[in-house]
Motif scaffolding. Sequence first.
Motif, mmCIF file in Angstrom:
data_model
loop_
_atom_site.group_PDB
_atom_site.id
_atom_site.type_symbol
_atom_site.label_atom_id
_atom_site.label_comp_id
_atom_site.label_asym_id
_atom_site.label_seq_id
_atom_site.Cartn_x
_atom_site.Cartn_y
_atom_site.Cartn_z
ATOM 1 N N VAL A 163 0.931 -1.305 -0.071
ATOM 2 C CA VAL A 163 0.097 0.048 -0.175
ATOM 3 C C VAL A 163 0.775 1.134 -0.068
ATOM 4 C CG1 VAL A 163 -1.739 1.307 1.371
ATOM 5 C CG2 VAL A 163 -1.930 -1.236 1.124
ATOM 6 N N THR A 164 2.150 1.301 0.517
ATOM 7 C CA THR A 164 2.808 2.379 0.554
ATOM 8 C C THR A 164 3.540 2.535 -0.766
ATOM 9 O OG1 THR A 164 3.702 1.886 2.914
ATOM 10 C CG2 THR A 164 5.283 3.290 1.530
ATOM 11 N N ALA A 165 3.671 1.284 -1.553
ATOM 12 C CA ALA A 165 4.232 1.821 -3.007
ATOM 13 C C ALA A 165 3.016 2.261 -3.871
ATOM 14 C CB ALA A 165 4.545 0.209 -3.322
ATOM 15 N N LEU A 166 1.848 1.793 -3.596
ATOM 16 C CA LEU A 166 0.688 2.494 -4.351
ATOM 17 C C LEU A 166 0.698 4.003 -3.873
ATOM 18 C CD1 LEU A 166 -2.113 -0.019 -3.734
ATOM 19 C CD2 LEU A 166 -1.174 0.460 -6.028
ATOM 20 N N GLY A 167 0.915 4.436 -2.537
ATOM 21 C CA GLY A 167 0.592 5.943 -2.222
ATOM 22 C C GLY A 167 2.069 6.631 -3.022
ATOM 23 N N ALA A 168 2.942 6.013 -3.066
ATOM 24 C CA ALA A 168 4.214 6.491 -3.830
ATOM 25 C C ALA A 168 3.810 6.968 -5.178
ATOM 26 C CB ALA A 168 5.580 5.799 -3.889
#
Length: 393
Positions: A163-168
């Motif tokens: 999810v952090t990668a999606l946010g990035a």
Amino acid sequence: MPIALFALTIAAYAIGTTEFVIVGLLPTVASDLHISLPLAGLIVSVYALGVTFGAPVLTALTGRIERKPLLLGLMALFIVGNAAAALSPSYELLLVARVLSAFAHGVFFSVGSTIAADLVPEDRRASAIAMMFMGLTVAIVTGVPLGTYIGQTFGWRATFWAVTALGAIAFIGIAALLPNTLSKAAAARLLDQVRVLGSGRLLIVFAMTALGYGGTFVAFTFLAPILQEITGFSEGSVSLILVLYGIAIAIGNVIGGKIANRDPVKALIGLFVAQAAVLVLFTFTAPSPALTLVTLAALGFLSFANVPGLQLYVVQLAKQYRPGAVDVASALNIAAFNLGIAVGAWLGGLVVSSPLGLASTPFVGAILVVAALMLTLWSGVLDRRAVPVGQPA
């Protein structure tokens, strides 16, 4: 549709995934952090409360900030919150990380809706907002099951890293694609929000929203342990069942909007009756795998079918009782949805830790929905009293 709109849709997808994916991971998180299921359920409640109280306050406080820098700041906060969740060594720090993500969630949808509308001509604004919110719907159908699968296969922390990668990706998309010259609407003051809360008629609908929507979350928060411990499904099957549930939610949201167009009160009465009945039924069908799948499909359909009607009804009443604060009333109803999630998840935890146990969560959820039904009937009576005979409501 402008390509910049897709950056907002990706952000909505990431936010929707992080809100609901924890439901499929509760047993895994509880086991890894050595906490009980009721304590794990509070992870859902804390996030929802962060959205409920953080969104109106932060939206008012950030009203003077330019829109693009504000969105970039919100996505940076979202990234930090989810990375902190992935790194959390303890339950307490995980709760703090979830609150950070929740603050970003509430303000993003408040600001993002106005930005999406400004990106297109006036006659396409509704479609633009719908496209942004499509990210939230698609997250329920695909992001939550996929995130659950990742968490069960590689550990729950891997889900938060994903999810952090999606946010990035969303951060980069907003930075690259969103124009710098975005119009800035006047922010709703906290005083305006307090004035809306002073309307008894609107408070009834906010309570209908919290109870009717939150009733399902008494059981849904603990759906993974119900499926594994009571129904007997394997851990790997949970993510597939969540796909079924998500598809039913998407269908219910669309059909619920159509049936609520003409008379939202009448539609809500029928939906709440059906929702309460299905929750009671789930109490008895949970031990049967086949019957559980049928019941969950019906429950998924009904749990989101009431959303358009509730939102439309709030707007209608706000135009009548608080005509100068329709947008504020609409935003506060979104907060009521999240308050319902928080209360439902918290109450579900109390039921799980009580002698009633996990199997009783659907029945207790039905009681909340019946309370929403009673308020809806009462509100309908008040509507009829307020309109002179012979005049349309």
